[in-house]
Design an enzyme around this catalytic site. Structure first.
Site, PDB file in Angstrom:
ATOM      1  N   CYS A 192     -24.119  -7.619  27.219  1.00 56.46           N
ATOM      2  CA  CYS A 192     -24.165  -7.938  25.797  1.00 56.46           C
ATOM      3  C   CYS A 192     -25.487  -8.594  25.422  1.00 56.46           C
ATOM      4  O   CYS A 192     -25.827  -8.707  24.253  1.00 56.46           O
ATOM      5  CB  CYS A 192     -22.976  -8.794  25.387  1.00 56.46           C
ATOM      6  SG  CYS A 192     -22.751 -10.230  26.413  1.00 56.46           S
ATOM      7  N   HIS A 245     -39.052  -9.096  37.368  1.00 57.05           N
ATOM      8  CA  HIS A 245     -38.124  -9.143  36.245  1.00 57.05           C
ATOM      9  C   HIS A 245     -36.680  -8.973  36.726  1.00 57.05           C
ATOM     10  O   HIS A 245     -35.811  -9.770  36.390  1.00 57.05           O
ATOM     11  CB  HIS A 245     -38.477  -8.070  35.215  1.00 57.05           C
ATOM     12  CG  HIS A 245     -37.558  -8.080  34.026  1.00 57.05           C
ATOM     13  ND1 HIS A 245     -37.653  -9.012  33.020  1.00 57.05           N
ATOM     14  CD2 HIS A 245     -36.502  -7.292  33.709  1.00 57.05           C
ATOM     15  CE1 HIS A 245     -36.702  -8.793  32.125  1.00 57.05           C
ATOM     16  NE2 HIS A 245     -35.989  -7.752  32.522  1.00 57.05           N
TER      17      HIS A 245
END
Lengths: 274, 479
Positions: free
Chosen positions: B67, B116
């Site tokens: 989300c 990342h």
């Protein structure tokens, strides 16, 4: 030899303190390893003394304290390995260091008298030392219980909150340690009484045996600590005195034990100065 | 590094190492309205993954969709080209106009992409630093990619490495420590007091939404008995029915407090419903058993005087929020340690990645040596032909062993090369010295089933053509 042991214990104690503050894996392993080395070295020392003497080195306060340190270290290591809980080490190992200083500062020892050759004497001393080791554990656990309790109560969750196990676990550890200690204390005192009774009938009377009575400070202090722990057990069972009350009682009881083990043995008793 | 990349793009090494590229949006770059529209779960991640690997120059793909973020992880031939292809893929796949999507996209290539993913897996890039769910979501993303058969050697290694990195950072730093939501703060306090919550009983006063959520949360944490009471028994009964609890009438409240370990108050009352005089008589039969009161009512349901009682731990919503704030700041203090660990893991992964760059050279070298061995054996066939079969196979074994031994040290040295420039230099030197196949296509055919079709389509598109075009597109990406 005792000095080297003291040094190893001191290094282990430092490692535990560092681990308690930093909580990283490396210092944790280092702590356990150092304590393991200390215990092995200590075991070796005791083994050598036993070979040299022909019996366990239990006579005299210095030998007894050293034995006590060894027992406590072994029990703690066992507890740490079975529970994976290293936080207690930061409290126990410094205690070991303090106690190990005794045999270093007050070396022994003369030859022991033949009346100590009875097997009852061995049981007497070793079960009492084991009892004291348990009480030390109960006291340390009790202190940490109070520290953690106060942090939660004050809503200031800090140092101990993130490091100690739960109150429930600490309380149960305290209860078990007190119970185990009490059993050994009872056995130790009872066996001591029987042995003293037998020794009085010895062909060569010994003034120290004659001095064994209620009035002797050593015996009095032992009985006093026995009543403190009996009360702690009884109160927990019938009045639910767990948690902080039990913690305070085990601290008081251990204070009495320490008092008995050190100053009383050196300066006051007339019956136990073998 | 830049030089190495352009060398690679210019095709100095024929077996061009694959690049890793991430393109995506997250809570840091895009508003929730946009993130909602890039929902792979709704449109099927499998279809998207297959769509991506069918793009020219792409051989591996994974999609991390939560989300808070939607990220495409791809193994590609050319970073700049791939970046543009993925961006247009996103806006086509989700039907979002390119100009409303483009400003929110970010990208990371190669070492930065590895960093990342590792930071994401540790929870360093999360809204709540160190939150644990994201590692599970990364695992799910990898699971979906393996299921769709779009994860190849690069992504396999990358994701497995990220699981280990995430776990390591979490155990070796305090980044995930301490509860950072009110409900977890309450549960962790309960655990610190009672240890295991199994066998503990909870009394809930109130029948509203907050009461329900807290009761459910405690149940999910192992609490066995939940009792609910409310001034209106019907409300309590209704709630008890939905969550599987029992009720007691309001009049029996005092006795129920005596039996409970944890007391949750969440009423809508405007004034405290409990004070010291309610709790104190209930404490006596408890025989010093601690009582943990969680007061989540606003305004408060329990008068602070009750907190002064022995063996009572009273936490209201403000106290719990203070705990949460405290934990958050402790986590923040651990970030720099976590970043150091991440950097170390990235280094480790990149070393593996570089060592993989020499694999085609190693393979070619081995094949070259074996070819020589075989041709020499063939040349001597007329002399060896007369040997008995077992001696003949012994000769076969010995020659193979000699080749293995000769290649052992060079192979190890190649794999241990620390930087990309040297890898290229060594590969090039070996290619020349041993007259290796200038183009490893023959050997790679089995390993990369997509290679052929890729090449065909790459010729159709003008994008992948020249290094100049690629570096121009790189500039565009950066701005």
């Amino acid at each position: 030899v005792q000095t080297i042991l003291l040094l190893i214990y001191a290094v282990a104690g430092g490692a535990y303190a560092v681990h308690f503050a930093r909580r990283d894996r490396a210092s944790g392993h280092l702590s356990t390893t150092m304590l393991g080395i200390a215990v092995l070295a200590h075991t070796f020392t005791i083994g050598m003394q036993t070979m040299a003497l022909g019996h366990l080195p239990l006579a005299g306060t210095s030998q007894a304290v050293s034995m006590f340190v060894w027992l406590l270290a072994v029990s703690y290591l066992y507890a740490e390995m079975t529970t994976g809980e290293r936080a207690m080490g930061a409290f126990i190992v410094p205690l070991l260091v303090a106690l190990q200083a005794v045999p270093v500062l007050a070396p022994v020892a003369a030859n022991r008298t033949p009346i100590l050759d009875s097997p009852l004497f061995g049981i007497h001393v070793s079960s009492l030392l084991f009892a004291y080791a348990s009480f030390a554990l109960a006291c340390v656990v009790g202190i940490t219980y109070v520290l953690l309790f106060n942090e939660i109560k004050a809503k200031h969750l800090g140092f101990f909150y993130s490091r100690l196990p739960s109150l429930e676990v600490l309380d149960r550890m305290n209860a078990r340690a007190v119970l185990v200690g009490w059993c050994f204390l009872t056995v130790g005192v009872a066996v001591g009484a029987v042995w003293a009774f037998q020794a009085q009938g010895a062909p060569v009377p010994d003034p120290r045996v004659a001095a064994m009575s209620w009035q002797d400070p050593k015996i009095l202090a032992a009985l006093l600590s026995w009543s403190i722990y009996s009360f702690a057990l009884w109160a927990r069972r019938s009045a639910g005195w767990g948690g902080r009350r039990s913690a305070y009682l085990s601290a008081a009881g251990f204070a009495m034990v320490l008092l008995n083990l050190l100053p009383v043995s050196y300066f006051l008793t007339r019956s136990h100065n073998f | 590094m830049g030089d190495a990349a352009s060398l690679r793009l210019a095709g100095v090494t024929p077996q061009e190492p694959m690049h890793l590229l991430i393109v995506g949006v997250s809570h840091r770059t895009a508003p929730v309205e946009l993130r909602e529209r890039i929902d792979f779960a709704a449109r099927g991640a499998g279809a998207a993954l297959r769509g991506i690997v069918e793009l020219p120059g792409h051989s591996e793909a994974a999609i991390l969709s939560t989300c808070n973020r939607a990220e495409l992880y791809v193994g590609c031939q050319d970073v700049g080209v791939s970046r543009r292809q993925l961006s247009s893929f996103l806006h086509e796949f989700h039907g979002i106009p390119a100009d409303s999507l483009e400003p929110h996209l970010y990208q990371h290539a190669d070492a930065e992409a590895v960093r990342h993913l590792f930071r994401v897996a540790c929870g360093l890039d999360s809204l709540v630093v160190g939150e644990p769910q994201v590692l599970g979501q990364v695992k799910d993303a990898y699971g979906a990619a393996t299921e769709a058969r779009t994860a190849g050697p690069l992504l396999n290694k990358l994701f497995h490495w990220s699981f280990a990195a995430g776990k390591r950072v979490r155990t070796e730093t305090g980044i995930g420590e301490g509860a950072v939501s009110v409900s977890y703060a309450a549960v962790s306090l309960a655990r610190k007091i009672f240890g295991d919550l199994k066998g503990r009983s909870v009394l809930v006063i109130g029948a509203g939404e907050m009461a329900k959520l807290t009761a459910l949360h405690l149940k999910s944490q192992g609490v066995d008995r939940v009792t609910i009471t409310s001034r209106t028994l019907a409300h309590a009964t209704a709630l008890a029915h939905t969550i599987g609890a029992t009720t007691i009438p309001w009049e029996r409240l005092q006795a129920a407090i005596g039996e409970a370990d944890i007391l949750v108050t969440a009423t809508g009352a405007t004034r405290p419903v409990l004070d010291r005089s309610h709790i104190e008589p209930a404490m006596r039969p408890r025989r010093n058993r601690p009582l943990f009161i969680i007061d989540i009512g606003v305004p408060r349901d329990v008068d602070p005087s009750a907190g002064a009682l022995d063996e009572v731990f009273l936490y209201n919503i403000d106290d719990l929020q203070a705990v949460v704030r405290d934990n958050l700041s402790k986590r923040a203090a651990e970030i720099s340690r976590a970043e150091v660990l991440v950097a170390r893991e990235v280094e480790g992964f990149m070393a593996w990645h570089r060592s993989r760059g020499v694999v085609p050279t190693v393979v070619a070298l081995r094949q070259r040596f074996d070819e020589i061995r075989r041709s020499e054996l063939a040349r001597l066939e007329h002399k060896l032909g007369g040997l008995p079969p077992e001696t003949r196979s012994r000769v076969e074994d010995i020659t193979r062993l000699i080749v293995e031994k000769l290649l052992l040290s060079p192979t190890e040295q190649l794999k241990a090369v620390p930087d990309a420039e040297t890898v290229i230099l060594y590969s090039d030197t070996l290619n020349r010295l041993f007259a290796l196949e200038p183009n490893g296509a023959k050997h790679r055919g089995t390993g990369q089933p997509l290679a052929g079709s890729e090449k065909d389509r790459a010729n159709e598109t003008d994008a992948a053509a020249t290094p100049g075009a690629a570096s121009k597109s790189d500039d565009k990406v950066i701005t």
